[in-house]
Design an enzyme around this catalytic site. Sequence first.
Site, PDB file in Angstrom:
ATOM      1  N   LYS A 195     -22.829  82.580 -30.118  1.00  0.00           N
ATOM      2  CA  LYS A 195     -22.524  82.641 -31.467  1.00  0.00           C
ATOM      3  C   LYS A 195     -21.769  83.673 -31.943  1.00  0.00           C
ATOM      4  O   LYS A 195     -20.991  83.961 -32.973  1.00  0.00           O
ATOM      5  CB  LYS A 195     -23.892  82.168 -32.033  1.00  0.00           C
ATOM      6  N   LYS A 227     -33.155  87.385 -31.960  1.00  0.00           N
ATOM      7  CA  LYS A 227     -33.749  86.411 -30.979  1.00  0.00           C
ATOM      8  C   LYS A 227     -35.153  86.519 -30.802  1.00  0.00           C
ATOM      9  O   LYS A 227     -35.783  87.289 -31.375  1.00  0.00           O
ATOM     10  CB  LYS A 227     -33.201  86.723 -29.649  1.00  0.00           C
ATOM     11  N   ARG A 228     -35.852  85.505 -30.144  1.00  0.00           N
ATOM     12  CA  ARG A 228     -37.097  85.671 -30.126  1.00  0.00           C
ATOM     13  C   ARG A 228     -37.746  86.861 -29.378  1.00  0.00           C
ATOM     14  O   ARG A 228     -36.869  87.629 -28.751  1.00  0.00           O
ATOM     15  CB  ARG A 228     -37.751  84.583 -29.196  1.00  0.00           C
ATOM     16  N   THR A 232     -27.718  81.964 -25.987  1.00  0.00           N
ATOM     17  CA  THR A 232     -26.794  81.094 -26.513  1.00  0.00           C
ATOM     18  C   THR A 232     -26.451  81.858 -27.928  1.00  0.00           C
ATOM     19  O   THR A 232     -25.331  81.839 -28.433  1.00  0.00           O
ATOM     20  CB  THR A 232     -27.361  79.637 -26.847  1.00  0.00           C
ATOM     21  N   LYS A 256     -36.398  90.665 -23.251  1.00  0.00           N
ATOM     22  CA  LYS A 256     -35.353  90.895 -23.914  1.00  0.00           C
ATOM     23  C   LYS A 256     -35.155  92.161 -24.603  1.00  0.00           C
ATOM     24  O   LYS A 256     -34.051  92.602 -25.171  1.00  0.00           O
ATOM     25  CB  LYS A 256     -35.147  89.728 -25.270  1.00  0.00           C
ATOM     26  N   HIS A 282     -34.692  76.144 -17.351  1.00  0.00           N
ATOM     27  CA  HIS A 282     -34.293  77.142 -18.480  1.00  0.00           C
ATOM     28  C   HIS A 282     -35.024  78.618 -18.164  1.00  0.00           C
ATOM     29  O   HIS A 282     -34.592  79.515 -18.885  1.00  0.00           O
ATOM     30  CB  HIS A 282     -34.783  76.686 -19.877  1.00  0.00           C
TER      31      HIS A 282
END
Length: 820
Positions: A659, A547-548, A655, A553, A359
């Site tokens: 969504k 998101k985290r 992911t 990110k 992952h």
Amino acid sequence: MYSKRFEKEAFKEEVKNNIKNLYRKTIEEATGRQIFQAVSLAVKETIIDYWLATQAEMEKEDPKTVYYMSMEFLMGRALGNNLINMTAYKEVKEALDEMGIDLNAVEDEEPDPALGNGGLGRLAACFLDSLATLGYPAYGCGIRYRYGMFKQKIENGYQVEVPDNWLKDGNPFEIRRDEYAKEVRFGGDVRIEYDPVTKRNNFIQENYSSVLAVPYDMPIIGYGNHVVNTLRIWDAEAITDFHLDAFNRGDYRHAVEQENLAKMIVDVLYPCDDHYAGKELRLKQQYFFISASLQALLVRYKKKHDDVRKLHEKVTIQMNDTHPTLAVAELMHLLIDQEGLEWDEAWDVTTKTVAYTNHTIMAEALEKWPVDLFSRLLPRIYQIIQEIDRRFIEQVRSRYPGDEGRVARMAIIRDGQVKMAHLAIVAGYSVNGVARLHTEILKHEELKDFYDMMPEKFNNKTNGITQRRFLMHGNPLLADWVTKRIGDGWITDLSQMSRLKKYVDDPKALAEFREIKYQNKLRLAEYIKKYNGIEVDPRSIFDVQVKRLHEYKRQFLNILHVMYLYNQIKDHPEMYFYPRTFIFGAKAAAGYVRAKETIKLINSVADVINNDKSINGKIKVVFIEDYRVSNAEIIFAAADVSEQISTASKEASGTGNMKFMLNGAPTLGTMDGANVEIVEEVGIENAFIFGLSSDEVINFENNGGYNPADIYFNDWDIKRVVDQLIDGTYSNGDREMYRDLYDSLVNTHGQERADRYFILKDFRSYADAQKRVEEAYKDREGWAKKALMNVACCGKFSSDRTIQEYVDDIWHLDHIKVDA
Ligand code: B1N
């Protein structure tokens, strides 16, 4: 309920009775929590019938079954989702309405089981939903943490972690299964004893500590097909006296130690996403649930089969990242030491049974256990891994004679460390990445040596999400509209969404579609008002990054850009500007300092901008506290813009991006992870793409990075924003508060390059893409078309598709059918 006709009156009676029997109260007297418990137990009654029916079917048909091993299952609330999958949501809502109870309010009483950090744990939950819906036999195997992911409070702009005692009032959907309890052993020594009868060495673990693993089963309900699979999560208890051997009986100190060990093991989920902390307790957790799950799995298999050499014909084990990789060695141990197989026989079975999903390529996430810790805690398991390593290295040498560099790179045990990814790859019969780009990077960069030697193992399985939770449950207005337009086939076949394409030129359909987004924005605006006390304008652009929190990110890039826009508006008050609400939601790992600084920065920028009357509310910044599955559903439904801005090559898949797409929010993102495939499906004209490509990033990285000073000293808008981190603008004059964030952009510290995540490098390109978003949004109908195209093209990203690919290419499971 279900297709067994829903008996409304009986259900109402049941709820009343539950309240009476559990709490000695009437409905009027009961608290919200109590009503939730009573309703859930009434629902569970029906579930159990189908659960038993599914078990009976599995008993009879003996289908091949997947065991999905995962340290995390981020299930989210069960009640609403169970009702949806039982196709009983509307009926139950009606029945409760008649009793004066609001189902939404009841759902809100359920604690959000957060036995996961982020994407990896939520993926496991979506997979279980899809497996049951597609009618495949599956067990999820994990840990019943007493405390899941912490609750996040924001105090004075800072994240504060509060323990989440989710089991406080009991979990109405779980069932404790004492009869399947298993002993798990830690530490001690291994004595080797020659057995003259079998002419084999026996390996006997002595002087160990042990705990009792007790499983709790949770039902996983397939959509409308009566299939109920099981999520089995393990609790730990001390082994009571009578289990102890004579030597230990009466040894008080030992008894207390075992009590403590049990309490500690399942106490808390490590709140690190994409990061390896190297803690001994974490290794204990891993061995605990793996050993218990494998023991139980073997017992179940042997009930019907007497030859464990054929285990792989009925069982496959998927390892969700390397966290469950001890399964390789534990299976070898059970097959050899308990079942009496020879090494080669055990290896043959194991390597046909276990498969591995990668992952992440982030180096800081790689699990490498120190040999001394590992061998002390798991002496027999360590011996087995040594032997696997010895034999593997022999193979590498014979395949690549003289290439000791390769041996060093590929070894499982090296430099005093046990490398779990290498073990997973060597033993796994399949190795998969989670998006096409990610898998290519694995094959050609990170795992190149392994791909060279065993290319046949490597394959891609692009992630997916379940439309049952993230559209049907989270966005009922849009779900009903889609059903009205194209029928309800999409619920179990998301590719049917493509039939919506014919409405992109239908003004009436577009108007309805826009109105639904507006209603969902109102719902989120109310949520924000209630929980943040901030007024936001539902007509503004809802630009969302949830998101985290992680440097790769790049929430930092997002907020720097907000600071830049604010400067522009201040400098040019007359300038045209479409009102925007920048919405953030993110938890930072408790020990991740820079991530926490970023949260503080976002909140400080929010404070300054939201309170500046001079900009007429053109920008609002909202940090939503405690981002989690339950509020995620509300957030996705209301988003206009989906921020997916990771440094290219770093996000394995993502992911959340899917969504947002499912809920009609175009992607503003880099060509990273599954964004690449989203753009491929929806068309580049219906997304806003910017930034370096993954090849470019990897190239820079392989050549010592780039020099951010070239940008900092040449682009005055950028310099100004960066300098504002240390001039007190957002810190009441404190020049030190954001010094570390500033430094991370412009100064190299030791090993760490300045701007490792290419924030300044991508800044202009990001700002341009944001400008394109604004232009596009001004054309209301044009925007609605883009948004609707996203919904219409999201079919590929159902976890049903992903699971079907796992079944076809990796697991080869048998179907089950359960009659009503
Ligand atoms: O797994 C998700 C992906 O969509 C994301 O891109 C990826 O970042 C995420 C150690 C992880 N990778 N690694 C982790 C989680 C917990 C932990 O302790 C690593 N999570 C991801 C699903 O494929």
